[in-house]
Write a protein that holds these residues in place. Structure first.
Motif, short mmCIF file in Angstrom:
data_model
loop_
_atom_site.label_atom_id
_atom_site.label_comp_id
_atom_site.label_asym_id
_atom_site.label_seq_id
_atom_site.Cartn_x
_atom_site.Cartn_y
_atom_site.Cartn_z
N LYS A 1 0.78 -1.11 -0.03
CA LYS A 1 -0.11 -0.10 -0.11
C LYS A 1 0.94 1.22 0.01
O LYS A 1 0.54 2.28 -0.83
CB LYS A 1 -0.99 -0.03 1.22
N GLN A 2 1.95 1.15 0.66
CA GLN A 2 2.81 2.57 0.89
C GLN A 2 3.30 3.00 -0.39
O GLN A 2 3.65 4.20 -0.71
CB GLN A 2 3.84 2.31 1.83
N PHE A 3 3.35 2.18 -1.58
CA PHE A 3 3.74 2.38 -2.79
C PHE A 3 2.75 2.93 -4.00
O PHE A 3 2.97 3.14 -4.85
CB PHE A 3 4.87 1.26 -3.38
N LEU B 1 -2.44 7.07 -4.85
CA LEU B 1 -3.99 7.05 -4.75
C LEU B 1 -4.39 8.41 -4.89
O LEU B 1 -5.77 8.77 -5.25
CB LEU B 1 -4.44 6.42 -3.46
N GLN B 2 -3.57 9.57 -4.90
CA GLN B 2 -3.95 10.70 -5.33
C GLN B 2 -2.77 11.58 -5.62
O GLN B 2 -1.46 11.43 -5.06
CB GLN B 2 -4.36 11.42 -3.86
N GLY B 3 -2.91 12.42 -6.55
CA GLY B 3 -1.89 13.40 -7.30
C GLY B 3 -0.68 12.35 -7.89
O GLY B 3 -0.89 11.45 -8.52
N THR B 4 0.52 12.67 -7.84
CA THR B 4 1.67 11.99 -8.45
C THR B 4 2.65 11.21 -7.50
O THR B 4 3.28 10.74 -7.94
CB THR B 4 2.45 12.93 -9.37
N GLN B 5 2.43 11.44 -6.18
CA GLN B 5 3.39 10.70 -5.24
C GLN B 5 2.67 9.45 -4.74
O GLN B 5 1.40 9.57 -4.53
CB GLN B 5 3.56 11.66 -3.99
N SER B 6 3.53 8.56 -4.35
CA SER B 6 2.95 7.46 -3.66
C SER B 6 2.86 7.82 -2.07
O SER B 6 3.09 8.90 -1.68
CB SER B 6 3.83 6.46 -3.36
N LEU B 7 2.03 7.01 -1.32
CA LEU B 7 1.77 7.49 0.01
C LEU B 7 2.98 7.40 0.72
O LEU B 7 3.06 8.44 1.78
CB LEU B 7 0.71 6.41 0.61
N LEU B 8 3.89 6.47 0.58
CA LEU B 8 5.39 6.92 1.27
C LEU B 8 5.97 8.35 0.81
O LEU B 8 6.47 8.91 1.75
CB LEU B 8 6.35 5.59 0.99
N GLN B 9 6.00 8.44 -0.42
CA GLN B 9 6.50 9.64 -0.93
C GLN B 9 5.92 10.87 -0.31
O GLN B 9 6.47 11.82 -0.14
CB GLN B 9 6.68 9.66 -2.46
N ALA B 10 4.71 10.97 -0.19
CA ALA B 10 3.94 12.11 0.54
C ALA B 10 4.38 12.20 1.84
O ALA B 10 4.44 13.21 2.49
CB ALA B 10 2.20 11.93 0.03
N THR B 11 4.34 11.27 2.60
CA THR B 11 4.65 11.05 3.88
C THR B 11 6.07 11.59 4.39
O THR B 11 6.29 12.69 5.15
CB THR B 11 4.59 9.69 4.68
N ALA B 12 6.87 11.29 3.43
CA ALA B 12 8.40 12.02 3.50
C ALA B 12 8.08 13.58 3.01
O ALA B 12 8.93 14.08 3.83
CB ALA B 12 9.38 11.09 2.64
N SER B 13 7.37 13.68 1.98
CA SER B 13 7.34 15.39 1.92
C SER B 13 6.94 16.01 2.92
O SER B 13 7.46 17.29 2.95
CB SER B 13 6.70 15.58 0.33
N ARG B 14 5.81 15.46 3.46
CA ARG B 14 5.13 16.34 4.27
C ARG B 14 5.99 16.53 5.58
O ARG B 14 5.82 17.60 6.23
CB ARG B 14 4.03 15.30 4.96
#
Length: 362
Positions: A26-28, A31-44
């Motif tokens: 799931k973390q890869f 589901l929204q935008g262009t980043q995976s859930l993992l990438q979005a967490t790191a960016s946040r």
């Protein structure tokens, strides 16, 4: 404040089958935008904590794709477990590692698969929680204001203020309740004394190590044995056997429910744990018929459906309140109110037919 981020990224997300598989947990998923859930967490988190102080705990077989997903994070910061043993073991491993690098380390522990739109407010909350953890030497949790009596979340009962000027919102956490039945959840929400436990934590590495020693001595003893074997260059089979001896317990159950030094910071920003296909409603707008579509869909007399089909057209006539997910090799259709049963399809042994299906921890 010696802040470090620890992202827990070892789960497989069976409730997002058939898109989530053993090789694509799931973390890869995007589901929204262009980043995976993992990438979005790191960016946040990077406005508060730079990538050089961001660490990821993941499964051994996912280490390479995790490194690929996060090129800005040093590869040495991607720590792997030989097998999943739940969050107490993963957090213990991370705390041991950071303690050796920085005895004053303050850890921000984050699941890899949450959706939080307001990153500025998110980082401000983490800063205040870190101030509380530093001044009062407590284990800080973040609690989300409930918007409905959810039965799939844990609840935290809020006590008195911790009276910390630098963290005025910080309160005592006096009770944890894991996934209550509907009538109890309704009572919690009506009382206005409870928050959802969103699984985000802030604490000193030394504090969580001390609390693990107190409340989970078996884990610390066996984790020490594993670390010694790791440092000695033991074979992979030996390391896996040693890690398998660790208790398979969530940090909430193993430590937070037992400790007398737990605080909670109430937060008001929108949050989703992206726990199942219904969570797409938290990530995407509905059309006038209440449908949520990621991909291609034509509907006639269709209301309240969730469609995920990026590559192929889905056409529906006269249906409502369904989840429809289409991949190259699987078509999933189920009522929205039974989406939690998706993982049971995976666990039923269907993986023997589709070897790519993940059979791991959700």
């Amino acid at each position: 404040m010696h802040l470090y981020a620890i992202i827990l990224a070892g789960g497989s997300g069976t409730r997002f089958w058939p898109v989530s598989r053993a090789h694509l947990p799931k973390q890869f998923l995007v589901l929204q935008g262009t980043q995976s859930l993992l990438q979005a967490t790191a960016s946040r988190i990077t406005p508060l904590i730079p990538p050089s102080r961001l660490y990821v705990i993941t499964a051994a077989h996912l280490q390479a794709p995790t490194v690929s997903q996060l090129p800005e994070v040093p590869a040495a910061n991607i720590l792997s477990e030989p097998l999943g043993r739940n969050t107490a073991a993963a957090i213990g491993l991370a705390a041991w590692h950071l303690m050796t690098l920085d005895p004053e380390a303050m850890l921000v522990v984050l699941p890899a698969d949450h959706a939080i739109a307001d990153s500025t407010a998110f980082c401000e909350s983490l800063q205040q929680a870190a101030q509380a953890a530093a001044h009062a030497n407590v284990l800080m949790t973040l609690g989300v204001q409930p918007s409905y009596p959810a039965t799939g979340y844990g609840y935290i009962k809020v006590g008195d203020s911790l009276a910390i000027p630098a963290a005025p919102l910080a309160r005592q956490a006096i009770q944890f309740t894991e996934k209550p039945p509907a009538e109890v959840a309704a009572q919690f929400v009506a009382s206005q004394q409870y928050l959802w436990n969103c699984g985000i934590f802030v604490w000193r590495a030394a504090t969580i190590v001390a609390e693990l020693n107190t409340h989970m001595p078996e884990l610390t003893q066996k984790l020490t044995a594993y670390v010694q074997a790791l440092q000695a260059g033991a074979a992979a089979e030996t390391l896996a056997a040693a890690y398998a001896q660790l208790p398979n317990v969530p940090i909430d159950v193993g430590v937070l429910e037992k400790s007398a030094r737990v605080g909670v910071l109430p937060v008001t920003w929108a949050w989703s744990d992206v726990g199942s296909w219904r969570a797409l409603a938290d990530l995407h707008p509905q059309d006038r018929a209440g449908n949520i579509v990621v991909g291609q869909h034509i509907g006639r007399d269709t209301t309240g459906v969730i469609v995920y089909s990026p590559e192929r057209l889905v056409a529906t006539i006269g249906v409502s309140d369904l989840i429809i997910v289409q991949t190259d090799d699987v078509l999933l259709i189920c009522p929205k109110d039974r989406d939690q049963e998706v993982r049971e399809v995976v666990r039923s042994g269907f993986g023997s037919v589709h070897s790519g299906i993940s059979l791991g921890k959700t």
